[in-house]
Design a protein around this motif. Structure first.
Motif, mmCIF file in Angstrom:
data_model
loop_
_atom_site.group_PDB
_atom_site.id
_atom_site.type_symbol
_atom_site.label_atom_id
_atom_site.label_comp_id
_atom_site.label_asym_id
_atom_site.label_seq_id
_atom_site.Cartn_x
_atom_site.Cartn_y
_atom_site.Cartn_z
ATOM 1 N N VAL A 173 -16.695 9.458 68.681
ATOM 2 C CA VAL A 173 -15.898 9.205 67.476
ATOM 3 C C VAL A 173 -16.725 9.597 66.254
ATOM 4 O O VAL A 173 -17.942 9.332 66.193
ATOM 5 C CB VAL A 173 -15.489 7.714 67.374
ATOM 6 N N ILE A 174 -16.057 10.224 65.286
ATOM 7 C CA ILE A 174 -16.662 10.439 63.969
ATOM 8 C C ILE A 174 -15.916 9.542 62.987
ATOM 9 O O ILE A 174 -14.714 9.699 62.778
ATOM 10 C CB ILE A 174 -16.567 11.917 63.534
ATOM 11 N N ARG A 175 -16.659 8.602 62.389
ATOM 12 C CA ARG A 175 -16.054 7.655 61.444
ATOM 13 C C ARG A 175 -16.391 8.076 60.011
ATOM 14 O O ARG A 175 -17.511 8.530 59.730
ATOM 15 C CB ARG A 175 -16.572 6.235 61.677
ATOM 16 N N HIS A 176 -15.383 7.898 59.131
ATOM 17 C CA HIS A 176 -15.613 8.131 57.701
ATOM 18 C C HIS A 176 -15.270 6.848 56.961
ATOM 19 O O HIS A 176 -14.114 6.425 56.917
ATOM 20 C CB HIS A 176 -14.754 9.283 57.184
ATOM 21 N N GLU A 177 -16.285 6.232 56.406
ATOM 22 C CA GLU A 177 -16.109 4.973 55.670
ATOM 23 C C GLU A 177 -17.037 4.982 54.461
ATOM 24 O O GLU A 177 -18.237 5.282 54.584
ATOM 25 C CB GLU A 177 -16.431 3.771 56.566
ATOM 26 N N ASN A 178 -16.437 4.641 53.314
ATOM 27 C CA ASN A 178 -17.206 4.545 52.064
ATOM 28 C C ASN A 178 -17.964 5.843 51.758
ATOM 29 O O ASN A 178 -19.114 5.825 51.285
ATOM 30 C CB ASN A 178 -18.195 3.365 52.125
ATOM 31 N N GLY A 179 -17.319 6.958 52.068
ATOM 32 C CA GLY A 179 -17.917 8.245 51.732
ATOM 33 C C GLY A 179 -18.992 8.703 52.689
ATOM 34 O O GLY A 179 -19.656 9.721 52.415
ATOM 35 N N GLU A 180 -19.235 8.016 53.776
ATOM 36 C CA GLU A 180 -20.278 8.388 54.727
ATOM 37 C C GLU A 180 -19.668 8.669 56.095
ATOM 38 O O GLU A 180 -18.681 8.039 56.496
ATOM 39 C CB GLU A 180 -21.312 7.263 54.840
ATOM 40 N N PHE A 181 -20.291 9.597 56.838
ATOM 41 C CA PHE A 181 -19.848 9.979 58.170
ATOM 42 C C PHE A 181 -20.828 9.435 59.192
ATOM 43 O O PHE A 181 -22.055 9.592 59.037
ATOM 44 C CB PHE A 181 -19.751 11.501 58.304
ATOM 45 N N THR A 182 -20.279 8.835 60.262
ATOM 46 C CA THR A 182 -21.105 8.300 61.336
ATOM 47 C C THR A 182 -20.566 8.792 62.663
ATOM 48 O O THR A 182 -19.356 8.684 62.943
ATOM 49 C CB THR A 182 -21.110 6.764 61.321
ATOM 50 N N VAL A 184 -20.513 8.371 66.756
ATOM 51 C CA VAL A 184 -20.716 7.307 67.739
ATOM 52 C C VAL A 184 -20.286 7.826 69.109
ATOM 53 O O VAL A 184 -19.153 8.301 69.276
ATOM 54 C CB VAL A 184 -19.920 6.036 67.382
ATOM 55 N N ASP A 185 -21.218 7.755 70.082
ATOM 56 C CA ASP A 185 -20.874 8.116 71.467
ATOM 57 C C ASP A 185 -20.166 6.946 72.133
ATOM 58 O O ASP A 185 -20.556 5.780 71.972
ATOM 59 C CB ASP A 185 -22.145 8.464 72.238
ATOM 60 N N PHE A 193 -24.897 14.944 71.687
ATOM 61 C CA PHE A 193 -26.110 15.460 71.057
ATOM 62 C C PHE A 193 -25.795 15.848 69.618
ATOM 63 O O PHE A 193 -24.771 16.486 69.337
ATOM 64 C CB PHE A 193 -26.643 16.668 71.816
ATOM 65 N N VAL A 194 -26.716 15.478 68.696
ATOM 66 C CA VAL A 194 -26.633 15.899 67.298
ATOM 67 C C VAL A 194 -27.919 16.656 66.995
ATOM 68 O O VAL A 194 -29.037 16.093 67.094
ATOM 69 C CB VAL A 194 -26.469 14.696 66.353
ATOM 70 N N ASN A 195 -27.753 17.938 66.645
ATOM 71 C CA ASN A 195 -28.911 18.815 66.387
ATOM 72 C C ASN A 195 -29.851 18.816 67.586
ATOM 73 O O ASN A 195 -31.075 18.661 67.456
ATOM 74 C CB ASN A 195 -29.646 18.396 65.111
ATOM 75 N N GLU A 196 -29.289 18.949 68.775
ATOM 76 C CA GLU A 196 -29.989 19.061 70.052
ATOM 77 C C GLU A 196 -30.747 17.786 70.424
ATOM 78 O O GLU A 196 -31.634 17.818 71.276
ATOM 79 C CB GLU A 196 -30.959 20.259 70.036
ATOM 80 N N ARG A 197 -30.394 16.678 69.843
ATOM 81 C CA ARG A 197 -31.016 15.412 70.192
ATOM 82 C C ARG A 197 -29.947 14.446 70.668
ATOM 83 O O ARG A 197 -28.949 14.227 69.988
ATOM 84 C CB ARG A 197 -31.755 14.833 68.967
ATOM 85 N N ARG A 198 -30.204 13.868 71.872
ATOM 86 C CA ARG A 198 -29.205 12.952 72.418
ATOM 87 C C ARG A 198 -29.193 11.665 71.598
ATOM 88 O O ARG A 198 -30.253 11.070 71.345
ATOM 89 C CB ARG A 198 -29.500 12.656 73.888
ATOM 90 N N VAL A 199 -27.969 11.256 71.234
ATOM 91 C CA VAL A 199 -27.822 10.069 70.387
ATOM 92 C C VAL A 199 -26.672 9.227 70.905
ATOM 93 O O VAL A 199 -25.771 9.722 71.594
ATOM 94 C CB VAL A 199 -27.576 10.449 68.910
ATOM 95 N N SER A 200 -26.718 7.950 70.573
ATOM 96 C CA SER A 200 -25.580 7.061 70.805
ATOM 97 C C SER A 200 -24.875 6.746 69.491
ATOM 98 O O SER A 200 -23.674 6.454 69.471
ATOM 99 C CB SER A 200 -26.041 5.768 71.480
ATOM 100 N N ARG A 201 -25.650 6.838 68.374
ATOM 101 C CA ARG A 201 -25.083 6.614 67.042
ATOM 102 C C ARG A 201 -25.957 7.366 66.043
ATOM 103 O O ARG A 201 -27.183 7.256 66.068
ATOM 104 C CB ARG A 201 -25.043 5.124 66.703
ATOM 105 N N GLU A 202 -25.319 8.115 65.132
ATOM 106 C CA GLU A 202 -26.093 8.931 64.199
ATOM 107 C C GLU A 202 -25.257 9.219 62.957
ATOM 108 O O GLU A 202 -24.049 9.480 63.032
ATOM 109 C CB GLU A 202 -26.494 10.241 64.865
#
Length: 223
Positions: A173-182, A184-185, A193-202
């Motif tokens: 999921v890509i969340r947009h809240e208060n002008g920011e993007f998050t 979430v796997d 992966f975000v920028n070739e790095r495995r993430v659960s939240r970024e």
């Protein structure tokens, strides 16, 4: 010999006389029989002929004339229709069903005005960013991101639907809240992966690269 000749001649005359007498008797008998037969036939055929003559002579009874319908007074026909006494499909009983059917049939459908501007205002969500597919079958395809939650996966109810067998049905999921993007796997099988790095939240910023399964996407923000 002369005696025999005259004897034969006499016998012939006697025979002729006897034959004539017999012929007269038989003729008289035939005439009597014929008269008797005619009399018998007349007696037998008399009732049949009498019945035939009676039938031929009898006249067919005249058909009674149908009584004339009483004339309706002026305005009576309209009154009858109003009371539901008409004929055909729209005829009604005592309950006035005909009048209701006629009203339902003749009443035009109401036209409803739709305010497209207000309808679009209610359903429209402004775009706050998008992701663009960089490889695979959907290369070059872009997906709009709106305020709130943007689900990504292979399921048809996702906001970003991707055709990759290595993705989960609801992958991230890509969340947009208060002008920011998050980002979430969603506990996907093959991870995110975000920028070739495995993430659960970024947190995402403009031009970040996201990889889901074997699908690569570029993130763009309008903020």
């Amino acid at each position: 010999m002369v005696f025999d000749f005259f004897k034969n001649l006499g016998q012939q005359r006697v025979d002729m006389t006897v034959n004539k007498a017999r012929g007269k008797v038989m003729s008289a008998q035939s005439r009597a029989k014929s008269k008797a037969a005619n009399s018998f036939n007349k007696v037998v055929d008399a009732p049949g002929k009498a019945a035939k003559n009676k039938v031929k002579g009898a006249k067919a009874p005249k058909k009674p004339k149908a009584p004339k319908a009483p004339k309706m007074p002026k305005g009576g026909q309209n009154k009858k229709k109003a009371e539901g006494g008409g004929m055909g499909w729209f005829s009604g009983g005592k309950g006035g069903g005909s009048q209701q059917q006629e009203e339902a049939y003749e009443q035009p459908e109401a036209t409803v005005a739709i305010d497209l501007a207000s309808l679009q205002a209610q359903t429209f969500q402004p775009c706050v960013g998008w992701v663009v597919v960089l490889n695979g079958e959907l290369r070059g395809r872009d997906f709009r991101l709106v305020d709130g939650k943007n689900t990504m996966g292979t399921a048809a109810d996702c906001d970003v639907v991707l055709t990759d067998p290595y993705l989960s049905s609801h992958h991230a999921v890509i969340r947009h809240e208060n002008g920011e993007f998050t980002f979430v796997d969603l506990d996907s099988t093959n991870g995110s992966f975000v920028n070739e790095r495995r993430v659960s939240r970024e947190d995402l910023i403009d031009n970040d690269k996201v990889r889901l399964g074997r699908t690569e996407l570029k993130f763009k923000s309008l903020e």
